[in-house]
Design a protein around this motif. Sequence first.
Motif, PDB file in Angstrom:
ATOM      1  N   VAL A  35       0.819  -1.205   0.000  1.00 50.60           N
ATOM      2  CA  VAL A  35       0.000   0.000   0.000  1.00 50.60           C
ATOM      3  C   VAL A  35       0.857   1.260   0.000  1.00 50.60           C
ATOM      4  CG1 VAL A  35      -1.738   1.297   1.279  1.00 50.60           C
ATOM      5  CG2 VAL A  35      -1.892  -1.192   1.130  1.00 50.60           C
ATOM      6  N   CYS A  36       1.888   1.280   0.834  1.00 52.52           N
ATOM      7  CA  CYS A  36       2.751   2.448   0.937  1.00 52.52           C
ATOM      8  C   CYS A  36       4.100   2.027   1.509  1.00 52.52           C
ATOM      9  CB  CYS A  36       2.118   3.539   1.815  1.00 52.52           C
ATOM     10  SG  CYS A  36       1.724   2.974   3.487  1.00 52.52           S
ATOM     11  N   GLU A  37       5.073   2.905   1.420  1.00 49.63           N
ATOM     12  CA  GLU A  37       6.410   2.606   1.923  1.00 49.63           C
ATOM     13  C   GLU A  37       6.490   2.959   3.408  1.00 49.63           C
ATOM     14  OE1 GLU A  37       9.085   4.620  -0.713  1.00 49.63           O
ATOM     15  OE2 GLU A  37       8.939   3.043  -2.233  1.00 49.63           O
ATOM     16  N   PHE A  38       5.800   2.153   4.180  1.00 52.84           N
ATOM     17  CA  PHE A  38       5.759   2.323   5.621  1.00 52.84           C
ATOM     18  C   PHE A  38       6.596   1.232   6.260  1.00 52.84           C
ATOM     19  CE2 PHE A  38       3.269   0.519   9.325  1.00 52.84           C
ATOM     20  CZ  PHE A  38       3.867   1.340  10.279  1.00 52.84           C
ATOM     21  N   ALA A  39       7.600   1.614   7.027  1.00 57.60           N
ATOM     22  CA  ALA A  39       8.474   0.639   7.683  1.00 57.60           C
ATOM     23  C   ALA A  39       8.459   0.902   9.178  1.00 57.60           C
ATOM     24  CB  ALA A  39       9.895   0.732   7.128  1.00 57.60           C
ATOM     25  N   THR A  47       2.359   2.309  20.682  1.00 59.10           N
ATOM     26  CA  THR A  47       1.286   1.941  21.612  1.00 59.10           C
ATOM     27  C   THR A  47      -0.057   2.200  20.963  1.00 59.10           C
ATOM     28  OG1 THR A  47       0.361   2.332  23.811  1.00 59.10           O
ATOM     29  CG2 THR A  47       1.282   4.238  22.695  1.00 59.10           C
ATOM     30  N   GLY A  48      -1.010   1.308  21.183  1.00 56.06           N
ATOM     31  CA  GLY A  48      -2.337   1.488  20.595  1.00 56.06           C
ATOM     32  C   GLY A  48      -2.245   1.632  19.095  1.00 56.06           C
ATOM     33  N   PRO A  49      -2.848   2.666  18.509  1.00 55.55           N
ATOM     34  CA  PRO A  49      -2.754   2.867  17.064  1.00 55.55           C
ATOM     35  C   PRO A  49      -1.533   3.690  16.650  1.00 55.55           C
ATOM     36  CG  PRO A  49      -4.308   4.427  17.979  1.00 55.55           C
ATOM     37  CD  PRO A  49      -3.815   3.593  19.136  1.00 55.55           C
ATOM     38  N   PHE A  50      -0.693   4.071  17.604  1.00 53.28           N
ATOM     39  CA  PHE A  50       0.461   4.911  17.295  1.00 53.28           C
ATOM     40  C   PHE A  50       1.729   4.074  17.178  1.00 53.28           C
ATOM     41  CE2 PHE A  50      -2.533   7.631  19.557  1.00 53.28           C
ATOM     42  CZ  PHE A  50      -2.616   8.726  18.716  1.00 53.28           C
ATOM     43  N   CYS A  51       2.550   4.391  16.187  1.00 51.46           N
ATOM     44  CA  CYS A  51       3.822   3.699  16.031  1.00 51.46           C
ATOM     45  C   CYS A  51       4.854   4.667  15.459  1.00 51.46           C
ATOM     46  CB  CYS A  51       3.672   2.482  15.118  1.00 51.46           C
ATOM     47  SG  CYS A  51       3.163   2.883  13.436  1.00 51.46           S
ATOM     48  N   THR A  52       6.106   4.247  15.544  1.00 50.26           N
ATOM     49  CA  THR A  52       7.224   5.050  15.049  1.00 50.26           C
ATOM     50  C   THR A  52       7.841   4.329  13.864  1.00 50.26           C
ATOM     51  OG1 THR A  52       7.665   5.745  17.327  1.00 50.26           O
ATOM     52  CG2 THR A  52       9.378   6.192  15.684  1.00 50.26           C
ATOM     53  N   ASP A  53       8.081   5.054  12.766  1.00 49.42           N
ATOM     54  CA  ASP A  53       8.698   4.395  11.623  1.00 49.42           C
ATOM     55  C   ASP A  53      10.217   4.541  11.688  1.00 49.42           C
ATOM     56  OD1 ASP A  53       9.443   6.908  10.647  1.00 49.42           O
ATOM     57  OD2 ASP A  53       8.252   6.771   8.808  1.00 49.42           O
ATOM     58  N   VAL A  54      10.909   3.955  10.725  1.00 49.11           N
ATOM     59  CA  VAL A  54      12.378   3.895  10.767  1.00 49.11           C
ATOM     60  C   VAL A  54      13.037   5.261  10.614  1.00 49.11           C
ATOM     61  CG1 VAL A  54      12.546   1.501  10.023  1.00 49.11           C
ATOM     62  CG2 VAL A  54      12.381   3.325   8.299  1.00 49.11           C
ATOM     63  N   ASP A  55      12.271   6.270  10.192  1.00 44.30           N
ATOM     64  CA  ASP A  55      12.814   7.626  10.076  1.00 44.30           C
ATOM     65  C   ASP A  55      12.430   8.497  11.258  1.00 44.30           C
ATOM     66  OD1 ASP A  55      14.080   7.824   7.247  1.00 44.30           O
ATOM     67  OD2 ASP A  55      12.173   6.808   6.914  1.00 44.30           O
ATOM     68  N   GLY A  56      11.790   7.907  12.276  1.00 43.36           N
ATOM     69  CA  GLY A  56      11.423   8.660  13.463  1.00 43.36           C
ATOM     70  C   GLY A  56      10.090   9.357  13.386  1.00 43.36           C
ATOM     71  N   ASN A  57       9.334   9.153  12.312  1.00 47.64           N
ATOM     72  CA  ASN A  57       8.001   9.723  12.207  1.00 47.64           C
ATOM     73  C   ASN A  57       7.031   8.958  13.106  1.00 47.64           C
ATOM     74  OD1 ASN A  57       8.465  11.670   9.933  1.00 47.64           O
ATOM     75  ND2 ASN A  57       8.937   9.776   8.835  1.00 47.64           N
ATOM     76  N   VAL A  58       6.154   9.677  13.785  1.00 46.97           N
ATOM     77  CA  VAL A  58       5.115   9.048  14.596  1.00 46.97           C
ATOM     78  C   VAL A  58       3.827   9.051  13.786  1.00 46.97           C
ATOM     79  CG1 VAL A  58       3.755   9.182  16.710  1.00 46.97           C
ATOM     80  CG2 VAL A  58       6.189   9.751  16.752  1.00 46.97           C
ATOM     81  N   LEU A  59       3.255   7.858  13.576  1.00 51.42           N
ATOM     82  CA  LEU A  59       2.097   7.700  12.712  1.00 51.42           C
ATOM     83  C   LEU A  59       0.893   7.178  13.495  1.00 51.42           C
ATOM     84  CD1 LEU A  59       4.016   5.911   9.824  1.00 51.42           C
ATOM     85  CD2 LEU A  59       3.315   8.293   9.849  1.00 51.42           C
ATOM     86  N   LEU A  60      -0.284   7.544  13.028  1.00 50.83           N
ATOM     87  CA  LEU A  60      -1.541   7.024  13.571  1.00 50.83           C
ATOM     88  C   LEU A  60      -2.047   5.961  12.605  1.00 50.83           C
ATOM     89  CD1 LEU A  60      -3.930   7.102  15.554  1.00 50.83           C
ATOM     90  CD2 LEU A  60      -4.843   9.056  14.281  1.00 50.83           C
ATOM     91  N   ASP A  61      -1.995   4.710  13.025  1.00 47.76           N
ATOM     92  CA  ASP A  61      -2.283   3.588  12.142  1.00 47.76           C
ATOM     93  C   ASP A  61      -3.740   3.169  12.262  1.00 47.76           C
ATOM     94  OD1 ASP A  61      -2.408   1.315  10.662  1.00 47.76           O
ATOM     95  OD2 ASP A  61      -0.751   0.274  11.649  1.00 47.76           O
ATOM     96  N   PHE A  62      -4.547   3.548  11.263  1.00 40.77           N
ATOM     97  CA  PHE A  62      -5.936   3.121  11.173  1.00 40.77           C
ATOM     98  C   PHE A  62      -6.097   2.113  10.035  1.00 40.77           C
ATOM     99  CE2 PHE A  62      -9.295   5.758  13.546  1.00 40.77           C
ATOM    100  CZ  PHE A  62      -8.504   5.814  14.677  1.00 40.77           C
ATOM    101  N   ALA A  63      -4.977   1.503   9.622  1.00 41.84           N
ATOM    102  CA  ALA A  63      -5.011   0.405   8.661  1.00 41.84           C
ATOM    103  C   ALA A  63      -4.976  -0.923   9.399  1.00 41.84           C
ATOM    104  CB  ALA A  63      -3.840   0.499   7.677  1.00 41.84           C
ATOM    105  N   GLY A  64      -4.309  -0.933  10.552  1.00 41.37           N
ATOM    106  CA  GLY A  64      -4.336  -2.092  11.438  1.00 41.37           C
ATOM    107  C   GLY A  64      -3.818  -3.368  10.817  1.00 41.37           C
ATOM    108  N   HIS A  65      -2.819  -3.229   9.906  1.00 40.75           N
ATOM    109  CA  HIS A  65      -2.274  -4.418   9.233  1.00 40.75           C
ATOM    110  C   HIS A  65      -3.411  -5.233   8.608  1.00 40.75           C
ATOM    111  CE1 HIS A  65       1.888  -4.203  11.215  1.00 40.75           C
ATOM    112  NE2 HIS A  65       1.197  -3.180  11.688  1.00 40.75           N
ATOM    113  N   VAL A  66      -4.331  -4.508   7.953  1.00 39.84           N
ATOM    114  CA  VAL A  66      -5.517  -5.095   7.322  1.00 39.84           C
ATOM    115  C   VAL A  66      -6.292  -5.957   8.323  1.00 39.84           C
ATOM    116  CG1 VAL A  66      -6.405  -6.067   5.169  1.00 39.84           C
ATOM    117  CG2 VAL A  66      -4.042  -5.281   5.270  1.00 39.84           C
ATOM    118  N   GLY A  67      -6.409  -5.456   9.537  1.00 39.33           N
ATOM    119  CA  GLY A  67      -7.191  -6.132  10.561  1.00 39.33           C
ATOM    120  C   GLY A  67      -6.434  -7.202  11.314  1.00 39.33           C
ATOM    121  N   ALA A  68      -5.152  -7.390  11.002  1.00 39.71           N
ATOM    122  CA  ALA A  68      -4.372  -8.436  11.657  1.00 39.71           C
ATOM    123  C   ALA A  68      -3.739  -7.962  12.959  1.00 39.71           C
ATOM    124  CB  ALA A  68      -3.284  -8.958  10.711  1.00 39.71           C
ATOM    125  N   ALA A  69      -3.932  -6.687  13.300  1.00 38.90           N
ATOM    126  CA  ALA A  69      -3.448  -6.158  14.575  1.00 38.90           C
ATOM    127  C   ALA A  69      -4.651  -5.623  15.347  1.00 38.90           C
ATOM    128  CB  ALA A  69      -2.415  -5.054  14.345  1.00 38.90           C
TER     129      ALA A  69
END
Length: 447
Positions: A35-39, A47-69
């Motif tokens: 879907v996108c270059e998200f690492a 924590t929860g829907p928030f995560c940190t990517d390899v470049d230090g960006n903090v993201l709000l994940d509402f994709a949920g690993h296509v429901g697998a998380a």
Amino acid sequence: MNRENVEPEVTTVPGDIAEQVAGYHHENAATSTYVCEFAWDYNEPATGPFCTDVDGNVLLDFAGHVGAAPLGYNNPKVLDKLEEFDLVDPMKIAGQDFYLPAEGVPESNASVPGPADLMDRLTDISDHYGMDRVFLSNSGAEAVENALKISFDHTQGKYTITTEGAFHGRTLGTLSLNRSRSKYRRHFPEIDGVEDMPYCTNSTCDAETCDCGFFFDDTSYLRRMLDPETGYVAAEEVAALVIEPFQGEGGYRPPSEAFMSEIAELCEEHNLTLVADEIQSGMGRTGEWWASDHYPIEPDVITSAKALRVGATISTKEVFPDDKGRISSTWGAGDLLASAKGVATIDAIEEYDLLDNATDRGRQMQELLAEFDMPGAIDIRGKGLMLAIEFDSKERRDAIQEEAFANGLLTLGCGKQTLRMLPPLDVTEREIHLAAEMLADTAESVA
């Protein structure tokens, strides 16, 4: 990272390191869906829907690993139960010839629950359908494959009925049922005898007002198909009717009440074996354990995966074959770690009333999105935390999804022009409001 006040914080997405990670991955990876270059950097706070990517960006994940998380990142409701986990190798148990030890047999209360405990939980939450047998596998596609196999074995039928817009997996058997995109099936061999019918989503649909093609002339497409005098499929030769109780890849489309009532009536009338594909919609995603629970249908087989952490085909002793080896799998005895996570997930959903939370937060998101009146949004729909926004064009949907990602919000596309969201089942009121505002602002900016 404090979940109570953290917000997305983005410099550039994707950043230089994420692009390098993606490049390295694709050096040897077969072409597939990305879907996108998200690492995700699993060494950094999440924590929860928030995560940190390899470049230090903090993201709000509402994709949920296509429901697998289903419980987001690093959820203590899962991790706390695995603190004493002493990893061993192999983690997966080959074949059906070995059994994992369980404390407190026959009702195990093991500190690290295994496949038997997971199967016990699954039959418990499916008991209202009389289900008492489970076959574990790796994935959702395998769960559906085995559902087909046991249905063919049980009925000796030769026909399978699927729906328009359906998606059931990418193995050759499940591809035969797909009706969402032609590229999934093109040039691949298929199972013979697969018939399809419209998937009715109009909430006001009936035989007089239907515009989807399922109801017409005081009857339904399926009823006419199975009519013993004028139909073209003999009901006694139907091995399985396979439906998604909430359509996923085909556009996040909830079925109409009239459609599901007709399915229920015809299954009862013709003794059809009903397979409910709950790969995305199950495990509390819609506010009930199974999306089927919202409707009058009585599934004979349920398939689960994604949020469950393993694949599972759930049914009854009568439907599953008795012959040893009739169904089998190298990993059919279960993955110890995945089973433990599956048990912890089910327990957490029950203990923390996350079915109610899914219902409340899903309603909140739909109300907020309607209130924000986003440009180009022609429909806002969902059930529980299986949420979707349909836009007036694929181009607008794609632009909003891309811009939202650049701003730190992860979402997914589906159907032709629909944006889907799968926030964690314990998502908070604050997090829903934050995501809704981000989507509304993004829709305005790309208008």
